[in-house]
Design a protein around this motif. Sequence first.
Motif, PDB file in Angstrom:
ATOM      1  N   LEU A   1       0.999  -1.144  -0.073  1.00 30.83           N
ATOM      2  CA  LEU A   1      -0.034  -0.056   0.091  1.00 30.83           C
ATOM      3  C   LEU A   1       0.715   1.195   0.035  1.00 30.83           C
ATOM      4  N   ALA A   2       0.493   2.166  -0.765  1.00 24.96           N
ATOM      5  CA  ALA A   2       1.439   3.412  -0.783  1.00 24.96           C
ATOM      6  C   ALA A   2       0.348   4.786  -0.673  1.00 24.96           C
ATOM      7  N   GLU A   3       0.656   5.410   0.287  1.00 26.02           N
ATOM      8  CA  GLU A   3       0.026   6.750   0.795  1.00 26.02           C
ATOM      9  C   GLU A   3       1.116   7.618   0.563  1.00 26.02           C
ATOM     10  N   MET A   4       0.575   8.880  -0.374  1.00 20.04           N
ATOM     11  CA  MET A   4       1.404   9.925  -0.662  1.00 20.04           C
ATOM     12  C   MET A   4       1.722  10.915   0.507  1.00 20.04           C
ATOM     13  N   ASN A   5       0.737  10.831   1.530  1.00 23.43           N
ATOM     14  CA  ASN A   5       0.900  11.561   2.628  1.00 23.43           C
ATOM     15  C   ASN A   5       1.116  10.909   3.901  1.00 23.43           C
ATOM     16  N   ASP A   6       0.320  11.245   4.971  1.00 18.57           N
ATOM     17  CA  ASP A   6       0.096  10.222   6.088  1.00 18.57           C
ATOM     18  C   ASP A   6      -1.114   9.517   6.028  1.00 18.57           C
ATOM     19  N   LEU A   7      -1.159   8.407   6.937  1.00 20.10           N
ATOM     20  CA  LEU A   7      -2.715   7.567   6.814  1.00 20.10           C
ATOM     21  C   LEU A   7      -3.647   8.560   7.085  1.00 20.10           C
ATOM     22  N   ALA A   8      -4.710   8.553   6.767  1.00 21.38           N
ATOM     23  CA  ALA A   8      -5.983   9.157   7.003  1.00 21.38           C
ATOM     24  C   ALA A   8      -5.768  10.686   6.824  1.00 21.38           C
TER      25      ALA A   8
END
Length: 513
Positions: free
Chosen positions: A39-46
Motif C-alpha cells: 500500500l502506498a499513501e502519498m502523505n500520512d494515513l488518514a
Amino acid sequence: MSKSEQNAATEVDVFVIGGGINGCGIARDAVGRGYSVRLAEMNDLASGTSSWSTKLIHGGLRYLEYYEFRLVREALMEREVLWSLAPHIIRPMRFVLPHHKGLRPAWLLRLGLFLYDHIGGRKLLPATKTLDMRSDAAGAPLKPLFRQAFEYSDCWVDDARLVVLNARDAADRGADIRTRERVTGVSKDGGRWTVQVRNEASGSVETILAKLIVNAAGPWVDRVLSTAAGKNDARNVRLVQGSHIVVNKVFEHDRSYIFQNADGRIIFAIPYEQDYTLIGTTDRDYEGDPKDVAITPEETAYLCEAASEYFAEPITESDIVWTYSGVRPLYDDGAAAAQAATRDYVLREEGDPDTGVMVNIFGGKITTYRRLAESVLERIESALGARGPRWTGGPTLPGGDFPATAYTETLAALQKDYPFLSRNLADRLLNHYGTRSRAILGNATSLDGLGTCFGADLHAAEVDYLIDQEWATSADDILWRRSKLGLKIRGDAATALDTYVADRIGRDRRAAE
C-alpha cells in the motif's frame, strides 16, 4: 522495462493506492486471505477524507428520504459488527432528535426511526424512545419551544484511528504499508502493472510489479485513473466539501443532537474530546485541489445559525476553537444538489486478468468500509483466484480484544495495574490503544517512567510507540490524526514535540545505515 530490471523489482499480487479507510481496509482483508500486498499513501494515513468526517458509525437516517434502503440496511448491520471489532475506538451513542413543528411531522420521524430500529439486525444497541424535553436533561440546553424529541442509537468512532488500526493489523499480517510514498507512474507490462513510486522523504525511486491495482485514492481517484488508464476526461466522483466547527462544551450530558434545518439538511452536535462540542457538517460542491480545502465564511455562518436555531445560548464565531474541512469523493450520480448525491459506493474495473486489472473505488462511507473491502476482494478473487474465505467480521482490530460491553471493566483493570494514571489519562489511552496501552506503559510505576511530557499528559513513551508502530513522522501526525491533542498542545510545546520526533527518526535512520 528490461528483463534485468523486472528481476530486480519487487513483485506483489495487489498494489493499493491510497491510505484512507478504504485502502487500509482492503489491504487488511487481502493480506488476511493470503495475497501479497503493498500500500502506498502519498502523505500520512488518514490525511485526506478519512480523518475529516463527523466521527459516526451510523446507518444514515436521512438517507431513507432518498430511498437508499440497501445502503442504510448494510450500514445499520455494520454498526454492531464494527463495535465488536474495535470497542476501544467505537462506542454506542444516543442521538436526540427534537421535533421541529415547522419541518418534518412527528409521524414521519417515528416511521423513519421504526425502520431504522428494525431493518438492520440491531441486537445490543437500545431502541428508539420518545422524550419529554420539559423534564429530560437533554431539553435543558435547548430553547423551550422544543417540547418533544426522539432518542435513537448509533455509534461514535475515532475515524483516523480506525484507519491506522486497519493499517497496523494489515502490516502485522504481512502487508507492506508505506506512507509518504507517491505513485509517480503506472503502466502495463506483459500482463502486469509496473508501478513507479517515490519516497517523499529520501527522494528514492522504486519499481513495483503488481498483478492487480486497487485505486482507493479518494478525492484523487480520477487523477490516478487518468494517469494509469489514459482517461484524461475521467469524471466519476463529485467532490463535496464538508466542514465542521468545534466549540467549548455546550452541554454536560453524554448524548448527541441531530438537528433538522429548514433547507432539508441536518447537522449534528456531538460531545467531543471531553471538553468540546463538535458541530457539523455542511454539503457544498468543491472545485480545486482537495489538499487546499478549508472552511468558508458562509459555512461558518451556516453552522452557527443552524445550531443557534436550537440551543438556548446562541453559537457565535467567537465560540469556535477549531475548524476542519474535508472533501468527500461521492460517486457522481447526477443529483441536482450535493446533499442529495448518493453515499453508496461504486466499483469499476479497467483491463482484464490477461493484461492487468485495476479496480477503481468511487464513493463510500466509513461505516461500510469493511463491506466495501469484501466487494473489492470479490473482484480480486475473480482476477487472481480465491485464496481464503471472508474473515474480517471476526478478529478484532489491534487493542480491541475485550468484550464490546466491557469497556468500564477494562478501564478499571488498567487503572488497577497502573494506579498512577489519572482517570482522564487512563480513559484516553484505552480509547486510543485499547489493550495495547500496556505496550506503551510497560514497566512504568510513575508518570516519570513514561519520559518527557509534552503537555496534556502526552509522554515520550507514547510518542515512541506512535513512531515505531503507527507510522508517525511529525507532530501533526500525532496531534491531529493519532489524537486530537492539538486542541491542547500548541506553540512551543508542539515545536518541542516536532523536534523530538525528527531527532528520534534521524537516530533510527542513522542506526539502520
